[in-house]
Scaffold this active site. Structure first.
Site, PDB file in Angstrom:
ATOM      1  CE1 TYR A  73      -4.334   1.495   0.518  1.00  0.00           C
ATOM      2  CE2 TYR A  73      -2.946   3.207   1.442  1.00  0.00           C
ATOM      3  CZ  TYR A  73      -4.158   2.796   0.936  1.00  0.00           C
ATOM      4  OH  TYR A  73      -5.201   3.693   0.824  1.00  0.00           O
ATOM      5  CE1 TYR A 174     -10.078  -1.027   2.746  1.00  0.00           C
ATOM      6  CE2 TYR A 174     -11.687   0.732   2.931  1.00  0.00           C
ATOM      7  CZ  TYR A 174     -10.910  -0.095   2.154  1.00  0.00           C
ATOM      8  OH  TYR A 174     -10.957   0.015   0.788  1.00  0.00           O
TER       9      TYR A 174
END
Length: 207
Positions: A73, A174
């Site tokens: 990421y 998340y």
């Protein structure tokens, strides 16, 4: 010496939540070392596609064995204060692109209250920008340090936590609920409808 984080097939053997410390230029081992996984880069072929009800998503074009490094990421590294301002704008639009780099500082036995950073993948990044949330994900987040051992600047890496079939959407949790518990400011503004559609779906991720 550094304990290997991978097996002889280049797959992660650590449990989720544990930090990764890979070998670097100071090590005498070669590129095939089992402790050099993330730095080899992603080997997985993926495709961005339009989902039915979650906007854009990312799916794999090949079968992915459990423990495989899928993608890092990445994005613009900004301060917490800047992230707080941008977060208000993104939340108003229903967008989620911020990833705090203190994600696993407790896992390495260190708590850092000041000088921490956040990754903003809204305008700069890679295919990880399109990975959606799931309450029952097939990817897990690991923090990784290679050459730079600054506790504030880990690599944020996504590994397969189960075997993934070709054509399947890639997802990770998340953990908005965790963020809300640790950040009162986030609790004031986070309220996100979950559309993962899994049996474990909590329907709303909110503060």
């Amino acid at each position: 010496s550094t304990q290997s984080t991978g097996n002889n097939k280049g797959r992660l053997v650590l449990k989720p939540g544990l930090p990764i410390y890979e070998c670097n230029a100071r090590c005498s081992c070669g590129p095939d070392c089992g402790n050099r996984i993330v730095q080899r880069g992603t080997q997985v072929k993926t495709a961005i596609y339009k989902t039915i009800d979650k906007g854009w998503g990312l799916k794999t074009l090949q079968a992915i064995p459990k423990g495989t490094f899928v993608v890092e990421y990445v994005g613009e590294v900004i301060t917490f204060d800047e992230a707080e301002q941008r977060g208000k704008e993104y939340d108003a639009q229903g967008l989620t692109y911020l990833f705090d780099l203190d994600y696993q500082t407790s896992a390495v036995g260190t708590e850092v209250d000041e000088g921490m950073f956040t990754i903003d993948a809204a305008f700069y990044g890679n295919t990880s920008h399109f990975i959606n949330h799931s309450c029952d994900p097939n990817l897990a987040v690991f923090t990784c340090w290679i050459s730079n051992l600054d506790i504030r600047l880990p690599h944020i890496c996504l590994f397969a936590v189960k075997a993934i079939a070709a054509g399947e959407e890639l997802t990770f949790n998340y953990q908005i609920d965790r963020i809300v518990e640790e950040d009162n400011r986030a609790a004031q503004r986070l309220s996100v409808e979950c559309r993962c559609g899994t049996k474990k779906c909590v329907r709303y991720l909110h503060g």
